[in-house]
Design a protein around this motif. Structure first.
Motif, PDB file in Angstrom:
ATOM      1  N   SER A   1       0.802  -1.228   0.000  1.00 36.45           N
ATOM      2  CA  SER A   1       0.000   0.000   0.000  1.00 36.45           C
ATOM      3  C   SER A   1       0.840   1.285   0.000  1.00 36.45           C
ATOM      4  N   HIS A   2       2.155   1.164   0.165  1.00 32.67           N
ATOM      5  CA  HIS A   2       3.030   2.337   0.151  1.00 32.67           C
ATOM      6  C   HIS A   2       4.226   2.071  -0.757  1.00 32.67           C
ATOM      7  N   SER A   3       4.702   3.114  -1.418  1.00 33.96           N
ATOM      8  CA  SER A   3       5.780   2.950  -2.388  1.00 33.96           C
ATOM      9  C   SER A   3       7.147   3.223  -1.772  1.00 33.96           C
ATOM     10  N   THR A   4       8.183   2.846  -2.490  1.00 31.58           N
ATOM     11  CA  THR A   4       9.565   3.082  -2.074  1.00 31.58           C
ATOM     12  C   THR A   4       9.951   4.527  -2.389  1.00 31.58           C
TER      13      THR A   4
ATOM     14  N   PHE B   1      11.587  12.556  -2.684  1.00 27.73           N
ATOM     15  CA  PHE B   1      10.206  12.142  -2.950  1.00 27.73           C
ATOM     16  C   PHE B   1       9.955  10.922  -2.065  1.00 27.73           C
ATOM     17  N   ARG B   2       9.678  11.208  -0.785  1.00 27.69           N
ATOM     18  CA  ARG B   2       9.609  10.125   0.202  1.00 27.69           C
ATOM     19  C   ARG B   2       8.398  10.224   1.123  1.00 27.69           C
ATOM     20  N   LYS B   3       7.575  11.237   0.981  1.00 28.99           N
ATOM     21  CA  LYS B   3       6.430  11.392   1.882  1.00 28.99           C
ATOM     22  C   LYS B   3       5.500  10.188   1.769  1.00 28.99           C
ATOM     23  N   ASN B   4       5.102   9.655   2.934  1.00 30.31           N
ATOM     24  CA  ASN B   4       4.222   8.482   3.011  1.00 30.31           C
ATOM     25  C   ASN B   4       4.835   7.245   2.342  1.00 30.31           C
ATOM     26  N   SER B   5       6.153   7.180   2.344  1.00 29.76           N
ATOM     27  CA  SER B   5       6.823   6.016   1.767  1.00 29.76           C
ATOM     28  C   SER B   5       6.618   4.791   2.651  1.00 29.76           C
ATOM     29  N   ALA B   6       6.956   3.641   2.108  1.00 32.63           N
ATOM     30  CA  ALA B   6       6.823   2.403   2.885  1.00 32.63           C
ATOM     31  C   ALA B   6       7.676   2.458   4.144  1.00 32.63           C
TER      32      ALA B   6
END
Length: 330
Positions: A86-89, A107-112
């Motif tokens: 549900s979350h990306s790298t 580009f890391r907000k709400n990352s896994a």
């Protein structure tokens, strides 16, 4: 998986770095690499033939697969890495510069990795290692990551493991300076070896002199303080000794990112080999210098042979320069 030397955790990212020196927005050609402070340290430790494990959470995507493969190529243990559907790298982009610091955009907000929480904590993943290296970055990503960091550091201390901590201050990731200072300092107090840069230590304490800064943290119960002074070297202090170790001269400064991670690799590896504090700082300075001579965040992390050759060559150059330096001092 037993007999680990080091375990660390954090957020590894895919980095796209520009191939030509120009503003980041104008760059059209990029190379891809693994990035992230803790990943840099893990790979550097592994290249020195120590057993290291990396704990994180990745997105179940192509970036996550790239990171796993990159860590495996470096012989970093990845058994403790989890995947999220549900979350990306996370990723970042970095410009190329001929001098000074590059532009970096994350580009890391709400990352896994930012969802790493106590639900993901496995005692076995950490207790197998004799040393933990932590940084202040995960605590800036989310409350869950902060609680995870606190728990891991306390867990390792409770089980008699040594803990090093690099503040790695990232002001843009924190909601305000006070929160950053308060949170990072409380984590630092949980460590045995605290490894800040001078400007970071000044931000965290409001003090300016390295000796005063070291005394401040020694009074909090930290056993060893090493304050990185950039190309000049590093100052260290324990309850029994203190000293200054001069830095190594890089042949050419290409990219300053990762120098502090290189220092951590040198210091931790020496400490685990039973070397003195001054010897550990010396190796840290050497790997920090090697790091700034390379374009990628971890390209300068050496193997044993490269490290020994660099340190020996620098020693020979210093001996050769001695008559000139002495004549200048007379």
């Amino acid at each position: 998986m037993t007999n680990l030397d080091v375990v660390t955790f954090g957020e590894p990212m895919v980095m796209f770095y520009a191939n030509h020196p120009e503003p980041l927005h104008a760059a059209n050609s990029f190379s891809r690499a693994l990035a992230g402070a803790e990943a840099n340290v893990a790979c550097g430790i592994s290249r020195l033939d120590l057993q290291v494990s990396y704990i994180t959470k990745l997105g179940n995507d192509s970036f996550g697969k790239f990171i796993i493969e990159a860590l495996n190529r470096e012989n970093v243990h990845t058994n403790g890495i989890l995947f999220s559907n549900s979350h990306s790298t996370g990723m970042l982009m970095k410009s190329k510069v001929l001098q000074g610091d590059p532009e970096v955009e994350y580009f890391r907000k709400n990352s896994a990795a930012s969802t790493l929480s106590m639900n993901d904590f496995s005692k076995a993943d950490f207790t197998k290692a004799r040393h933990l290296h932590a940084t202040g970055i995960p605590s800036a990503l989310s409350n869950d990551c902060h609680h995870f960091t606190q728990n891991v550091m306390n867990h390792m201390k409770t089980h008699g493991k040594s803990v090093s901590f690099d503040p790695n201050l990232r002001p843009s990731l924190w909601k305000d300076k006070k929160t950053m200072v308060d949170t990072v300092n409380k984590l630092a107090y949980l460590s045995d070896q605290f490894l800040p840069g001078l400007s970071e230590a000044q931000t965290l304490t409001g003090l300016t002199n390295p000796k005063d800064i070291a005394d401040y943290y020694l009074a909090k119960g930290i056993k060893t303080i090493v304050i990185k002074l950039g190309p000049e070297g590093a100052y260290y202090k324990t309850g029994q000794e203190e000293g200054f170790v001069p830095g190594y001269k890089p042949n050419q400064v290409i990219d300053t990112v990762g120098a502090g991670d290189g220092f951590a690799v040198g210091f931790i590896s020496s400490y685990l080999e039973g070397k003195s504090i001054s010897e550990a700082v010396k190796r840290g300075n050497a790997i920090g210098a090697l790091q700034v001579m390379s374009p990628g965040d971890m390209d300068g992390m050496p193997n044993r042979k490269t490290l020994e050759e660099f340190m020996q060559q620098q020693q020979l150059e210093n001996i050769a320069d001695l008559p000139t330096r002495l004549s200048q001092e007379i």
